[in-house]
Design a protein around this motif. Structure first.
Motif, PDB file in Angstrom:
ATOM      1  N   SER A 187       0.844  -1.201   0.000  1.00 10.10           N
ATOM      2  CA  SER A 187       0.000   0.000   0.000  1.00 10.10           C
ATOM      3  C   SER A 187       0.878   1.249   0.000  1.00 10.10           C
ATOM      4  CB  SER A 187      -0.909   0.004   1.233  1.00 10.10           C
ATOM      5  OG  SER A 187      -1.762  -1.128   1.249  1.00 10.10           O
ATOM      6  N   GLY A 188       0.530   2.199  -0.837  1.00 10.43           N
ATOM      7  CA  GLY A 188       1.320   3.419  -0.874  1.00 10.43           C
ATOM      8  C   GLY A 188       1.014   4.233  -2.118  1.00 10.43           C
ATOM      9  N   PRO A 189       1.647   5.376  -2.251  1.00  9.68           N
ATOM     10  CA  PRO A 189       2.595   5.984  -1.311  1.00  9.68           C
ATOM     11  C   PRO A 189       1.935   6.393   0.007  1.00  9.68           C
ATOM     12  CG  PRO A 189       2.793   6.958  -3.510  1.00  9.68           C
ATOM     13  CD  PRO A 189       1.523   6.167  -3.493  1.00  9.68           C
ATOM     14  N   VAL A 190       2.764   6.466   1.044  1.00  9.33           N
ATOM     15  CA  VAL A 190       2.313   6.829   2.382  1.00  9.33           C
ATOM     16  C   VAL A 190       2.969   8.155   2.765  1.00  9.33           C
ATOM     17  CG1 VAL A 190       2.220   6.151   4.805  1.00  9.33           C
ATOM     18  CG2 VAL A 190       2.071   4.405   3.015  1.00  9.33           C
ATOM     19  N   THR A 191       2.145   9.091   3.247  1.00  5.04           N
ATOM     20  CA  THR A 191       2.655  10.381   3.720  1.00  5.04           C
ATOM     21  C   THR A 191       2.593  10.399   5.241  1.00  5.04           C
ATOM     22  OG1 THR A 191       1.927  11.519   1.711  1.00  5.04           O
ATOM     23  CG2 THR A 191       2.332  12.870   3.660  1.00  5.04           C
ATOM     24  N   ILE A 192       3.694  10.776   5.853  1.00  5.91           N
ATOM     25  CA  ILE A 192       3.788  10.803   7.315  1.00  5.91           C
ATOM     26  C   ILE A 192       3.946  12.250   7.761  1.00  5.91           C
ATOM     27  CG2 ILE A 192       5.132  10.069   9.329  1.00  5.91           C
ATOM     28  CD1 ILE A 192       5.441   8.142   6.096  1.00  5.91           C
TER      29      ILE A 192
END
Length: 536
Positions: free
Chosen positions: A430-435
């Motif tokens: 799963s992604g892209p992931v923003t933190i």
């Protein structure tokens, strides 16, 4: 630059660890086999083709794969079980060498097929090298690592002093096929020891990186680590100027010493003996002086050796000078190698070694070509004196581009981080992931916080983050928001598991500036394409 404080505690000998001792002995036999095979291949090519160009291509066919595959081999060694990588490389080289022996015995070898087989053996060596060097850190404790790396150099140089002579005797007695068979047999001991080795694993549960991603992450880590860049720069500088003596050795024997093959053999033997002595001396020096001081001293010895050879007219002077140069050469190379290893955490150490080797080989290759051209145009003596002078200039530059102090550096995994739970289900891909991470910083601490976050940005990007940014809330000047992105949830987990104890001090510095509960408010957001996804 001594760091003596009373009597230094002696590091344990690598040979006190049975597994290292068994692998070292097996590797020594393998080094003899490789050098015997090299003599057989070169001699067979003189019979099949005879031209200097084709004979030279035999050596090039072995070294070229090391240059081409070093980084990929490092990525393989970091991504998979190193024991299995070593075992696969040894079995591959055993099979190739055995097939070459059969073809040579039956008279079916052609110049092209000989080059192909030596190229394949070179590919096996290219894959084997980073995995073997990175495995040394798993075989001995950190205090013995420097000596273990040095003893690996002793192994090759011991083989280099006698291996060619043994190879020549085998070729003269039973032909090149006998040399190839001896090489294939030399792999058996290492294969047996590797099969019996059961390394301890640290409970790694993540799947290995894809090779392309592993190569990219290795390049990124080294590029974002100034200490490693300094080691590589020093390796290029040193190798470029140190290569002159060994590259010009045949013409030194012929034109300066007015000798033939026997004199050439004596020169090689003197350089090899110096290398053995330098490797043995290195263990003692590294307990008493910094890497910076050792490399400065050893590189100066290489320069002095080259200058003495240039002005000498007799073997009684030239041979000791080559012993000095050989000792300085191997002492510098092993010290740089150890510094590079100790500058890298275990997850990327093979790629770091591969990049170091690539830079060192690049310097040696370019320097050999350059000083060969200088010798042709201006004479051997001028080429050696020029190399000696430039080496001393490099020593002076090295006082500015200083080697890092790595003895107290703890790059073991920090293991503070725990994978969070999310309300929206996520898969590894799963992604892209923003933190996003929110900090509460008092105005008087803002300058210190910005300095700390400058370092944080480098660490984040080094460990795989992208699109890093820092923003200040316009409605609440005490609130700062750090934002970065990773390609997938799996890469987010990798990113956090790469944190080391050496990074902990920096994290503690940010924690001290944050006026709120720790950890601060963290948010995770999964990028969604509205045209192809529906909310859960």
């Amino acid at each position: 630059m001594s760091r003596l404080s009373g009597a230094p505690e002696a590091a344990p000998s690598p040979f006190s660890f049975p597994l290292f001792r068994a692998l070292w002995i097996a590797n020594l036999v393998g080094n003899f086999g490789y050098l015997i095979q090299s003599v057989g291949a070169a001699w067979l090519m003189t019979q099949l083709a005879g031209t200097p160009r084709m004979v030279a291509l035999v050596q090039a066919s072995v070294t070229l794969p090391v240059m081409l595959l070093a980084l990929v081999a490092g990525a393989i060694a970091d991504s998979f079980d190193r024991r299995r990588v070593l075992l696969a490389a040894q079995v591959f080289m055993f099979v190739v060498s055995l097939l070459l022996a059969v073809l040579a015995a039956t008279g079916l070898v052609t110049p092209v097929s000989l080059l192909l087989f030596t190229f394949l053996i070179g590919c096996g060596m290219a894959v084997n090298g980073p995995a073997w060097q990175a495995s040394v850190g798993e075989l001995v404790p950190r205090p013995a690592l420097s000596s273990a790396v040095a003893y690996n150099s002793v192994s090759f140089n011991l083989a280099r002093t006698a291996g060619p002579a043994i190879g020549g005797a085998i070729v003269a007695t039973v032909g090149a096929a006998g040399a190839f068979l001896a090489n294939s047999v030399s792999y058996i001991g290492l294969i047996v020891v590797l099969r019996r080795w059961r390394p301890e694993h640290q409970g790694e549960t993540l799947p290995p990186e894809r090779i392309g991603s592993a190569v990219a992450s290795g390049l990124r880590y080294v590029a974002m680590t100034p200490a490693m860049l300094r080691v590589m720069a020093r390796a290029v500088m040193f190798g470029s100027f140190a290569s002159a003596t060994s590259a010009l050795m045949p013409v030194i024997a012929r034109d300066l010493m007015h000798g033939g093959a026997i004199v050439y053999g004596l020169l090689l033997c003197a350089f090899g003996l110096g290398s053995v002595a330098g490797a043995l001396l290195g263990g003692r020096l590294r307990g008493r002086a910094s890497a910076q001081a050792i490399v400065s001293l050893a590189a100066s010895a290489v320069a002095a050796g080259a200058a003495i050879v240039a002005v000498s007219h007799t073997l009684f002077v030239t041979l000791p000078a080559l012993v000095l140069a050989g000792a300085g050469f191997i002492l510098t190379m092993t010290t740089l190698n150890v510094t590079m290893q100790l500058s890298a955490p275990r997850w990327v150490v093979a790629r770091a070694i591969a990049l170091y080797q690539t830079s060192a080989f690049a310097g040696l290759s370019l320097g050999a070509a350059a000083f060969g051209a200088v010798a042709s145009a201006y004479g051997i003596r001028n080429a050696l004196l020029t190399a000696a002078g430039l080496q001393m200039v490099a020593v002076l530059i090295g006082q500015v581009v200083r080697l890092p102090e790595v003895d107290g550096l703890n790059l073991d995994p920090l293991r503070r981080w725990r994978e969070p739970t999310t309300e929206v289900p996520v898969q590894p891909r799963s992604g892209p992931v923003t933190i996003t991470i929110g900090y509460r910083i008092e105005p008087e601490d803002a300058a210190d916080f910005l300095r700390a976050m400058t370092h944080r940005r480098r660490i984040r990007r080094r460990d795989g983050a992208r699109r890093w940014s820092l923003a200040r809330d316009l409605a609440n000047p005490r609130r700062w928001v750090e934002t970065y992105q990773v390609p997938s949830w799996l890469e987010y987990v990798r990113h956090n598991q790469r944190r080391t104890h050496a990074d902990a001090a920096h994290e503690d510095r940010i924690r001290a500036l944050h006026r709120g509960a720790w950890p601060p408010e963290i948010g995770w957001a999964l990028e969604v394409d509205p045209a192809s996804s529906a909310p859960s």
